[in-house]
Each structure stands twice: as structure tokens, then as C-alpha cells.
Scaffold this motif. Structure first.
Motif, PDB file in Angstrom:
ATOM      1  N   PHE A 133       0.826  -1.275   0.136  1.00 10.10           N
ATOM      2  CA  PHE A 133       0.162   0.048   0.003  1.00 10.10           C
ATOM      3  C   PHE A 133       0.927   1.319   0.097  1.00 10.10           C
ATOM      4  CE2 PHE A 133      -3.011  -3.130   1.888  1.00 10.10           C
ATOM      5  CZ  PHE A 133      -4.040  -2.881   0.913  1.00 10.10           C
ATOM      6  N   ARG A 134       1.963   1.187   0.411  1.00 11.87           N
ATOM      7  CA  ARG A 134       2.965   2.268   0.229  1.00 11.87           C
ATOM      8  C   ARG A 134       2.722   3.537   1.335  1.00 11.87           C
ATOM      9  NH1 ARG A 134       4.345   1.953  -6.201  1.00 11.87           N
ATOM     10  NH2 ARG A 134       4.988  -0.061  -6.232  1.00 11.87           N
ATOM     11  N   ARG A 135       1.646   3.225   2.229  1.00 10.85           N
ATOM     12  CA  ARG A 135       1.296   4.315   3.093  1.00 10.85           C
ATOM     13  C   ARG A 135       0.977   3.703   4.396  1.00 10.85           C
ATOM     14  NH1 ARG A 135      -2.126   7.575   0.904  1.00 10.85           N
ATOM     15  NH2 ARG A 135      -3.856   8.058   2.170  1.00 10.85           N
ATOM     16  N   MET A 136       1.975   4.511   5.583  1.00  7.44           N
ATOM     17  CA  MET A 136       1.798   3.954   7.024  1.00  7.44           C
ATOM     18  C   MET A 136       0.399   3.881   7.353  1.00  7.44           C
ATOM     19  SD  MET A 136       3.378   2.883   9.381  1.00  7.44           S
ATOM     20  CE  MET A 136       5.190   3.314   8.924  1.00  7.44           C
ATOM     21  N   ARG A 137      -0.475   4.529   7.148  1.00  6.53           N
ATOM     22  CA  ARG A 137      -1.852   4.584   7.685  1.00  6.53           C
ATOM     23  C   ARG A 137      -2.563   3.576   7.484  1.00  6.53           C
ATOM     24  NH1 ARG A 137      -4.086  10.082   5.020  1.00  6.53           N
ATOM     25  NH2 ARG A 137      -2.066  10.570   5.392  1.00  6.53           N
ATOM     26  N   ALA A 138      -2.336   2.702   6.491  1.00  5.35           N
ATOM     27  CA  ALA A 138      -2.825   1.731   6.029  1.00  5.35           C
ATOM     28  C   ALA A 138      -2.462   0.590   7.205  1.00  5.35           C
ATOM     29  CB  ALA A 138      -2.463   0.962   4.830  1.00  5.35           C
ATOM     30  N   LEU A 139      -1.125   0.500   7.503  1.00  6.93           N
ATOM     31  CA  LEU A 139      -0.969  -0.525   8.409  1.00  6.93           C
ATOM     32  C   LEU A 139      -1.477  -0.013   9.962  1.00  6.93           C
ATOM     33  CD1 LEU A 139       1.322  -2.752   9.091  1.00  6.93           C
ATOM     34  CD2 LEU A 139       2.824  -0.963   9.493  1.00  6.93           C
ATOM     35  N   LEU A 140      -1.845   1.279  10.190  1.00  2.00           N
ATOM     36  CA  LEU A 140      -2.085   1.690  11.355  1.00  2.00           C
ATOM     37  C   LEU A 140      -3.503   1.342  11.627  1.00  2.00           C
ATOM     38  CD1 LEU A 140      -0.777   5.285  11.774  1.00  2.00           C
ATOM     39  CD2 LEU A 140       0.026   3.151  12.907  1.00  2.00           C
ATOM     40  N   ALA A 141      -4.339   1.063  10.307  1.00  4.56           N
ATOM     41  CA  ALA A 141      -5.557   0.604  10.370  1.00  4.56           C
ATOM     42  C   ALA A 141      -5.753  -0.805  10.604  1.00  4.56           C
ATOM     43  CB  ALA A 141      -6.322   1.031   9.065  1.00  4.56           C
ATOM     44  N   VAL A 142      -4.709  -1.621  10.189  1.00  2.00           N
ATOM     45  CA  VAL A 142      -4.802  -3.133  10.291  1.00  2.00           C
ATOM     46  C   VAL A 142      -4.173  -3.694  11.662  1.00  2.00           C
ATOM     47  CG1 VAL A 142      -3.798  -5.157   9.252  1.00  2.00           C
ATOM     48  CG2 VAL A 142      -4.971  -3.428   7.820  1.00  2.00           C
ATOM     49  N   LEU A 143      -3.155  -3.112  12.102  1.00  2.00           N
ATOM     50  CA  LEU A 143      -2.349  -3.697  13.382  1.00  2.00           C
ATOM     51  C   LEU A 143      -3.383  -3.794  14.605  1.00  2.00           C
ATOM     52  CD1 LEU A 143       1.169  -2.467  13.013  1.00  2.00           C
ATOM     53  CD2 LEU A 143       0.302  -4.786  12.603  1.00  2.00           C
ATOM     54  N   PRO A 144      -4.268  -2.720  15.060  1.00  2.00           N
ATOM     55  CA  PRO A 144      -4.893  -2.925  15.868  1.00  2.00           C
ATOM     56  C   PRO A 144      -5.984  -4.324  16.073  1.00  2.00           C
ATOM     57  CG  PRO A 144      -4.793  -0.685  15.519  1.00  2.00           C
ATOM     58  CD  PRO A 144      -4.256  -1.437  14.348  1.00  2.00           C
ATOM     59  N   GLY A 175     -12.362  -9.519  13.248  1.00  2.00           N
ATOM     60  CA  GLY A 175     -11.831  -8.296  14.187  1.00  2.00           C
ATOM     61  C   GLY A 175     -11.402  -7.198  12.919  1.00  2.00           C
ATOM     62  N   ILE A 176     -10.838  -7.541  11.827  1.00  2.00           N
ATOM     63  CA  ILE A 176     -10.376  -6.713  10.821  1.00  2.00           C
ATOM     64  C   ILE A 176     -11.749  -6.140  10.113  1.00  2.00           C
ATOM     65  CG2 ILE A 176      -9.332  -6.557   8.566  1.00  2.00           C
ATOM     66  CD1 ILE A 176      -7.115  -8.263   9.677  1.00  2.00           C
ATOM     67  N   LEU A 177     -12.863  -6.995   9.812  1.00  2.00           N
ATOM     68  CA  LEU A 177     -14.082  -6.554   9.123  1.00  2.00           C
ATOM     69  C   LEU A 177     -14.749  -5.600  10.115  1.00  2.00           C
ATOM     70  CD1 LEU A 177     -15.176  -9.678   7.352  1.00  2.00           C
ATOM     71  CD2 LEU A 177     -14.407  -7.749   6.311  1.00  2.00           C
ATOM     72  N   LEU A 178     -14.695  -5.703  11.261  1.00  2.00           N
ATOM     73  CA  LEU A 178     -15.325  -4.633  12.162  1.00  2.00           C
ATOM     74  C   LEU A 178     -14.688  -3.501  12.299  1.00  2.00           C
ATOM     75  CD1 LEU A 178     -16.536  -7.354  15.112  1.00  2.00           C
ATOM     76  CD2 LEU A 178     -17.888  -6.130  13.349  1.00  2.00           C
ATOM     77  N   VAL A 179     -13.306  -3.256  12.566  1.00  2.00           N
ATOM     78  CA  VAL A 179     -12.605  -2.347  13.155  1.00  2.00           C
ATOM     79  C   VAL A 179     -11.667  -1.707  12.171  1.00  2.00           C
ATOM     80  CG1 VAL A 179     -10.756  -1.509  14.564  1.00  2.00           C
ATOM     81  CG2 VAL A 179     -12.165  -3.330  15.300  1.00  2.00           C
ATOM     82  N   THR A 180     -11.059  -2.378  10.992  1.00  2.00           N
ATOM     83  CA  THR A 180     -10.152  -1.759   9.975  1.00  2.00           C
ATOM     84  C   THR A 180     -11.078  -0.522   9.253  1.00  2.00           C
ATOM     85  OG1 THR A 180      -8.766  -3.429   9.917  1.00  2.00           O
ATOM     86  CG2 THR A 180      -8.990  -1.983   8.149  1.00  2.00           C
ATOM     87  N   PRO A 181     -12.240  -0.758   8.766  1.00  2.00           N
ATOM     88  CA  PRO A 181     -13.054   0.242   8.028  1.00  2.00           C
ATOM     89  C   PRO A 181     -13.259   1.253   8.793  1.00  2.00           C
ATOM     90  CG  PRO A 181     -14.049  -1.964   7.549  1.00  2.00           C
ATOM     91  CD  PRO A 181     -12.975  -2.355   8.555  1.00  2.00           C
TER      92      PRO A 181
END
Length: 805
Positions: free
Chosen positions: A263-274, A384-390
């Protein structure tokens, strides 16, 4: 997210956090790695009965024997002050000063033959000559009184032969019976710990105390190393704890790197890691519920869940960005991402989860644990990702969306199958692993023990060094007699020991270590004394008097010896588990369930014919005695592999077919995906054969699981190609579009999965290392197979239909 889901989300998180903090523990009981088969039942019982109270052994080494002796003496003094140490010995207790006529009670068949020989006129003269030499030696005053009672030294005969303790250590090879080897440059200090090796606190306390004593007794150029059940258990727990932490952190780092490259953007990672962390936390909460603790192989779940769990995040965040590029608001893009990816990602997660869950059919408890945890973790992380990442993504992507990244490699992949001849050639190349396996065969199973006894553990290295220095070896047989009645168990073990003595004399086995040499049963003592009485000791008195006179002794000084011959003792002693021989008794006798186990340690010759004779002789001595040991695991694990692999593979295949049918809804697409998986598995097997990757039951069972883990690459490529095809694109355009849009995403999901498995390569436990090698290899090869077989298969099958090029 509705209020119900929010409350459920919070409750699950709080409960999992509490469970993983206060209840999660790692099990150092490696019997979870054994299959539940008859071959290993007694070995498991032995380890549970004896492993918890196993003796500790400190190996003291140096170049100067005097320094080694001084260090050992100092260590004994330090250890006697430690609360976790019940008893310390640096030498064998001297033979008891008992009535010489009781020597038969402790004598093996060979020793009884020597006792019989000692009572002949020739034998008496020979024994008395030895006594004379001892009395003339310096410092002989201390043995004069004993010689007066036992001039023939009958009490010494049972111990004059080679007697072994602690797996081949010679008793009495040093001054005072010290456990000495390598010309005095090595000594053993034997410890009886308090508590059980299977209780983490007991093992840790014992090891901590011994290490403190070793530091206090340290001398220059002298080393001290600890082994034994407690040390192995403590080292195993430390290793597993280290492996789980290192592999999970490394898995997170590697998966994050792959995600950022995609994705070449840090914010994408911030949305997935939690949510990824939450899914892992929820899975750890489940792991904390296992009553026996988390087994060695099951500790891999954290790294695998992280690597496999990122898959959902890749697709969800890509869909969110696509929604923003289409002009949707952040909230609308979040709903779009959830709605468009929920079905395929959940189906993929369920397929992978069910494939892992198929491991529950395994005969190995540790593999069942791994399957449950990885299966649950895959599904929980996806949820968890489907609930939180979006939700997080909608907040982070409020600005202008980034342009679609260009991945030029997809054009190269497309070019590989752009024409029908190229597609046919690509498919033929993908069949090469099948041809290789047809010629050279499937990877052969290697030494399965490598996955059970971690060779990197320092206590095991010390144990091997003790074997080398003291003339023993690995691969001992454990000859175990089990009986509800302790006295009967000991009596039956005595009969086995009698057979072992004969086998040693004739050279069928190399040696053995048994309880009967030190603490025979009461029935055995009576039988041996009856054999003595048949010799009629009273009738031997005149011969003894004559022999004493011939050797220059005054017969009148040996009245107590004559009295013993006239009235041989009939005393029979009972075993004292807390007496001077407690350390030997605890090594050979233990309670397991309702039974008493008595074990003899046998060193077989390794010659198949001799070993077969030894087995037959042991069975003849006691039909219910069981020969077990780690050598039995190779056969048992091979049986487990032949049992588990077809069942797990079949169930995983059925579950994947059902999932693919629900997701793709076309029989041809399902068949093409299965062909891709077949190419992947064959390629994994071929590379394992080429690079000599160890194949054992643990990593072999990962191979059918790869069927569920890697199918989503094929599924998403097929889904995208079919969508473009249905929209009116030619097959060539549809394939190119699928590779362009989904290729980078499936590459990311495959590589994050490979990263999760590759993180296990940092583990010190060989079983986890091999599992990681096969999983990483399979994930990478699954991606390559999907990028070649799916486009090639579609082009060959559909190019002549509507919308063909």
C-alpha cells in the motif's frame, strides 16, 4: 458497528486480556508431542511418573583433577544450604556393613556365582590373599574390624562387578565411590530436588538455587553444567517462551513490511495492526483455557495467526481505498469495503480455519492444539479486521485518496501466458514437480525425534556429554514394570534384572542400571537366601579355618565370622524411600496413577539380532513388562503420520471444495483451483526432497493445511477474471485486469502468510523451525502456482468461447 457488536467486542477483549495475563502458561511436558498409540503409552507414563521427580546432575569439569575435586566438594557444601534441594551426593553410599551371609540378598546371578566360587577351597585362598594385601596396605586399620567379621570379603562381591547408576555412570571409580570420569577431570554431583519438574515454579526454584550454588563454588578453569528433569523442563519453558515472543514479533514485523510495500502508506498499517492484535489476543484467551498449558508446537499459533490474519486486512483496506477513489465519503467507503469484502474474506478465513481445524483429528495432542488455535485465530482475526479496520480507515482516509499504485511485475506475469502456446508451455512447466516426484519419490521421513527433544537445550547437551565421558550412550531402553502392589512390582522387576545380568555377561547388551542391585524386594531376598542356604555355610567352616591358617591368619581371631557361617542370618529388609538410597530408589521407582512403576535402564548393543534376543529374554522373565524409550517414538510417529495425513488432507480438501463452490459457483473454477493447489503441494514436496528439509509428522501435517491457507490467491484471481469476463471483456483483457487489480493483493496475502511461517525459522525448537520452513515454502509456492496456473488454465479453457481474443 451496532451497540451489540461494540459490547461483545469490549467483553471479548477484556476477558481475553485477563485470561492471557493470569492463566496462559507454557507446558514443559513434551508428552503432548507423542501420539496416543500403544507404543508410546508406557513412555508417557514413565515421563509423567519419573519426569516430575527426576534427579538433577551437575557435571563438573576441568583440566586439573584436584581443582575438579575441590570444586565438587565446595558445590556440595553450597547445595546443602538450598531449600529446593532435598539431598546431595557426590559419591555412591558405601556398601552397608552387614552380616556377610546376607551378601546373597544383593547379588545378581553372576555375583552369586562368584559367591559360590568364593566358598570353594581355591576361592577362599584367593579371597584371603586379597584381604591380606588390603591389611598390609597403608591406612588398613579401618578395615581390620570388618575383615575379622568377613575375611572373605563376601559383602563386597555384589559390588565388585561393574555396577551402574544414573545411565551408565560407574560407581566407585574414584576415591570414596566418587562419580569420576575422564581420568578425574570430570565429576558428577547428583541432586534430589524438591517438588515436581512439571510444576514451573518448582523447576525454576531448583534451577535458580543450583545456579547460585554453582556460582559460589566456581573456580578458575573449572566449569559446571546442570542437567536432569527440572533443568530440562525449565530450559524448555524458557525456550518456548522465547520462541513464541520472538516468532510473533518477527511475524508482525515481516507482515507489516509486506503490507507497507503493497500500500505504500503507513496509515494503512495503522488501520490493520490494532484489530490484528485483538484477534491474536482473543486467540490467546482461548489458549489460556487449555488445562495442561500451551504445548511446544502450539506456540506457533501466534506467528501463524499474525501472518495469515493480515490477508483480510489487505483486501479490506484495498476496497476502502477503491471506494474513496470512486468519490465515496469516508463513511461510505468504509461500508463499501465491509460489504464487498465480507463474503469472500470470511469464506477464505473459514476455509483456512476449517483446514486448520482438521488437525483436530490428529493423534497428537499438540497438533490438535495448534489446529484449534490457528483455526480460531484465522476466523477471529478476520472478524476483528472486518469490524475495526473500516472504521479506523475511514478516519485516516479523510483526505484525497492515493492514486492506484502501478505494479509492473503483473505485466510480466501476464506475458507468461498471453498466448495459448505460452499458456500450454507454462502449464507443462508447472507439472515438472510431479515428474520429479515420480522419478525420485516423496520426501522420506527423517529422524522424528528432532521434533520432540530440542537438541539446542543446554541441559540436553550436558546429558550427551555425560554419556560420552562416563562410557554410556543415548538410545537406552526403558524396561518398565507396572503393578498396583509396590512389592510385587519390585519383585517382577527383580526377575527382569536377573535376565539382564545374564544378557550382559554373554554380551547381548552393553549394560544396565537396575534397582535390584541396591534394594531388592523382600521376596527376592528370601529366594536368594534360600539359594545360599542350599550351599550349607556351616559345612564350609572347616575349609575356612584351613584357608585362614594357610594364609598366615590366626583362626581364633575370626570367631564372629565362624558364628555367621554357623548361623546364617535370615534378615530381610524393607525398602526405605527416605533412607540413604533414596536417590537411587527415586530414579527407579515412582507412582503413576494407581500403579507403581519400576524401571531398569538398558543399553542395547544396537545389533538387531542381539537386540531381538534381549527383548525375548526380557519378555520371558516377565510377560507384562514393557520395553519403551524415545526409540519407540520413531515407529509411533510414522504410524501417526500415515494415520493423520490422509484424514487431515481429505477433510481439508472437502472443506475447501465446499468453500470454493460457495464462493466461485462454477465447477471448472473449483477444479482449476484444486489443480493449482496440487501443483503447490507437489512443488513443496520436490523442494523438500532437493534441499533435504526434514520431514516429520509435525511439518508434514502442515501440507494439507496449506490447501485452505493458500486457496484465496486462486479464488480472488478467478473472481476478478470472471467479473471482467462477465462484463464483456475478452479473456485476455479479463486475465490482465485480474492480475493488475488482484495480483498485488494476492501477492501481499501470500507473502504475509509466508512471513508468519518464516518467523518460525527464528525458533530454537527444531519442530517449530521445520514447520515454519514448510509453511513459508508452501505459501510462496502457492502464490507462484496461482499466478501461473490460473491465467494459463483460463486462457486455454475459455479462449475459444464468447469474447475470445
Amino acid at each position: 458497528m451496532s451497540r451489540f457488536w461494540k459490547w461483545l467486542f469490549v467483553l471479548a477483549t477484556v476477558v481475553s486480556l485477563a485470561l492471557s495475563t493470569f492463566k496462559l502458561r507454557l507446558s514443559s511436558d513434551l508428552t503432548d508431542l507423542f501420539p496416543n498409540r500403544s507404543e508410546t503409552t508406557m513412555l508417557m507414563r514413565f515421563l509423567r511418573g519419573f519426569g516430575g521427580g527426576d534427579l538433577g546432575v551437575v557435571l563438573v569439569r576441568g583440566e586439573d583433577p584436584a581443582d575438579v575435586e575441590a570444586s565438587a566438594v565446595a558445590l556440595v557444601g553450597e547445595l546443602k544450604t538450598k531449600a529446593s534441594v532435598a539431598r546431595v551426593l557426590d559419591s555412591a553410599p558405601p556398601p552397608k556393613d552387614f552380616d556377610p551371609t546376607l551378601a546373597w540378598s544383593y547379588a545378581s546371578p553372576t555375583a552369586r556365582d562368584r559367591l559360590k566360587q568364593a566358598l570353594t577351597p581355591e576361592g577362599m585362598r584367593e579371597r584371603l590373599e586379597g584381604t591380606r594385601e588390603l591389611l598390609l596396605a597403608p591406612g588398613a586399620a579401618e578395615i581390620e574390624e570388618r575383615a575379622a567379621r568377613d575375611p572373605l570379603r563376601l559383602t563386597m562381591i555384589p559390588w565388585e562387578l561393574r555396577t551402574e547408576v544414573a545411565a551408565g555412570v560407574n560407581v566407585g571409580t574414584g576415591s570414596g565411590g566418587a562419580f569420576v570420569g575422564d581420568g578425574g577431570r570430570a565429576r558428577l554431583v547428583i541432586l534430589e530436588p524438591r517438588g515436581s519438574a512439571f510444576h514451573g515454579n518448582d523447576a525454576e526454584s531448583f534451577v535458580t538455587d543450583v545456579r547460585a550454588a554453582m556460582r559460589a563454588a566456581a573456580r578458575p578453569k573449572v566449569t559446571m553444567d546442570l542437567t536432569g528433569g527440572h533443568a530440562i523442563a525449565e530450559a524448555t519453558a524458557d525456550m518456548l517462551r522465547r520462541d513464541m515472543i520472538v516468532s510473533s514479533v518477527l511475524s508482525t514485523v515481516l507482515a507489516s513490511v509486506v503490507f507497507l510495500v503493497t500500500f505504500r502508506r503507513m496509515r494503512a498499517l495503522l488501520a490493520v495492526l490494532p484489530p490484528l492484535g485483538l484477534g491474536t489476543l482473543w486467540t490467546m484467551g482461548i489458549a489460556a483455557l487449555f488445562p495442561t498449558g500451551l504445548s511446544a508446537i502450539a506456540t506457533a499459533f501466534a506467528a501463524v495467526v499474525v501472518g495469515v490474519g493480515v490477508d483480510t486486512g489487505v483486501h479490506v483496506y484495498a476496497a476502502l481505498l477503491e471506494g474513496r477513489r470512486r468519490g465515496l465519503s469516508p463513511a461510505q467507503a468504509a461500508r463499501h469495503a465491509r460489504e464487498t469484502t465480507a463474503r469472500p474474506t470470511l469464506l477464505a478465513a473459514l476455509a483456512a480455519g476449517f483446514a486448520f481445524a482438521a488437525l483436530f483429528l490428529s493423534e497428537l495432542p499438540a497438533v490438535r492444539q495448534l489446529g484449534i488455535l490457528c483455526g480460531a485465530g484465522e476466523v477471529l482475526t478476520a472478524v476483528g479486521i472486518l469490524l475495526v479496520t473500516p472504521e479506523i480507515g475511514a478516519w485516516l482516509e479523510r483526505g484525497a485518496p492515493p492514486p492506484r499504485p502501478v505494479h509492473r511485475w503483473t505485466s510480466f506475469v501476464d506475458a507468461l501466458t498471453r498466448t495459448r502456446p505460452r499458456a500450454l508451455a507454462a502449464l507443462l512447466v508447472s507439472l515438472a514437480p510431479f515428474a520429479f516426484l515420480a522419478v525420485f519419490g516423496w520426501p522420506a521421513a527423517h529422524d522424528t525425534l528432532v521434533a520432540i527433544r530440542p537438541q539446542a537445550l543446554a541441559p540436553l547437551a550436558t546429558q550427551r556429554e555425560i554419556y560420552r565421558l562416563f562410557g554410556s550412550k543415548e538410545g537406552q531402553w526403558l524396561v518398565v514394570t507396572a503393578d498396583r502392589d509396590p512389592e510385587r512390582a519390585t519383585e517382577r522387576a527383580d526377575r527382569v534384572a536377573e535376565a539382564l545380568d545374564r544378557l550382559t555377561t554373554e554380551g547381548t547388551i552393553d549394560g544396565f542400571d537396575t534397582l535390584t542391585n541396591f534394594a531388592p524386594s523382600r521376596a527376592t531376598q528370601r529366594a536368594r537366601l534360600a539359594e545360599r542356604d542350599a550351599l550349607d555355610l556351616a559345612a564350609k567352616r572347616p575349609a575356612l579355618e584351613t584357608a585362614l591358617a594357610e594364609r598366615g591368619f590366626d583362626p581364633s581371631a575370626f570367631g564372629s565370622a565362624f558364628e555367621a557361617f554357623e548361623h546364617p542370618s535370615q534378615a530381610v529388609t524393607s525398602m526405605d524411600p527416605k533412607g540413604p538410597l533414596a536417590w537411587i530408589i527415586s530414579r527407579h521407582m515412582a507412582r503413576e496413577g494407581d500403579d507403581t512403576l519400576v524401571v531398569s535402564y538398558v543399553r542395547p548393543s544396537g545389533d538387531p539380532a542381539k537386540d531381538a534376543r534381549a527383548r525375548a529374554a526380557i519378555a520371558q522373565a516377565d510377560t507384562e513388562t514393557v520395553i519403551t524409550g524415545y526409540h519407540q517414538l520413531e515407529t509411533a510417529l510414522r504410524h501417526a503420520l500415515s494415520h493423520d495425513l490422509p484424514i487431515v488432507a481429505l477433510l481439508a480438501l472437502v472443506l475447501v471444495i465446499v468453500t470454493l463452490r460457495a464462493a466461485l459457483r462454477r465447477g471448472f473454477d473449483v477444479a482449476l483451483t484444486l489443480a493449482t493447489i496440487a501443483v503447490e503441494v507437489s512443488a513443496v514436496a520436490a523442494l523438500m526432497r532437493i534441499f533435504h528439509v526434514r520431514l516429520h509428522v509435525y511439518d508434514a501435517l502442515v501440507m494439507p493445511v496449506l490447501v485452505g491457507i493458500t486457496m484465496d490467491e486462486s479464488m480472488f484471481l478467478l473472481h476478478a477474471a470472471r467479473a471482467a469476463r462477465d462484463a464483456g471483456s475478452s479473456i485476455g483483457e479479463a486475465i490482465a485486469r485480474a492480475l493488475r487489480t488482484e495480483g498485488p493483493l494476492v501477492a501481499s496475502t501470500a507473502l504475509t502468510t509466508a512471513a508468519g511461517f518464516a518467523a518460525l525459522l527464528a525458533c530454537r525448537f527444531e519442530g517449530l523451525f521445520d514447520l515454519g520452513a514448510v509453511g513459508a515454502l508452501g505459501s510462496a509456492l502457492g502464490l507462484l502456482a496461482a499466478l501461473v496456473v490460473i491465467p494459463a488454465g483460463l486462457r486455454l479453457a475459455l479462449a475459444r468461447g464468447p469474447h475470445s481474443e
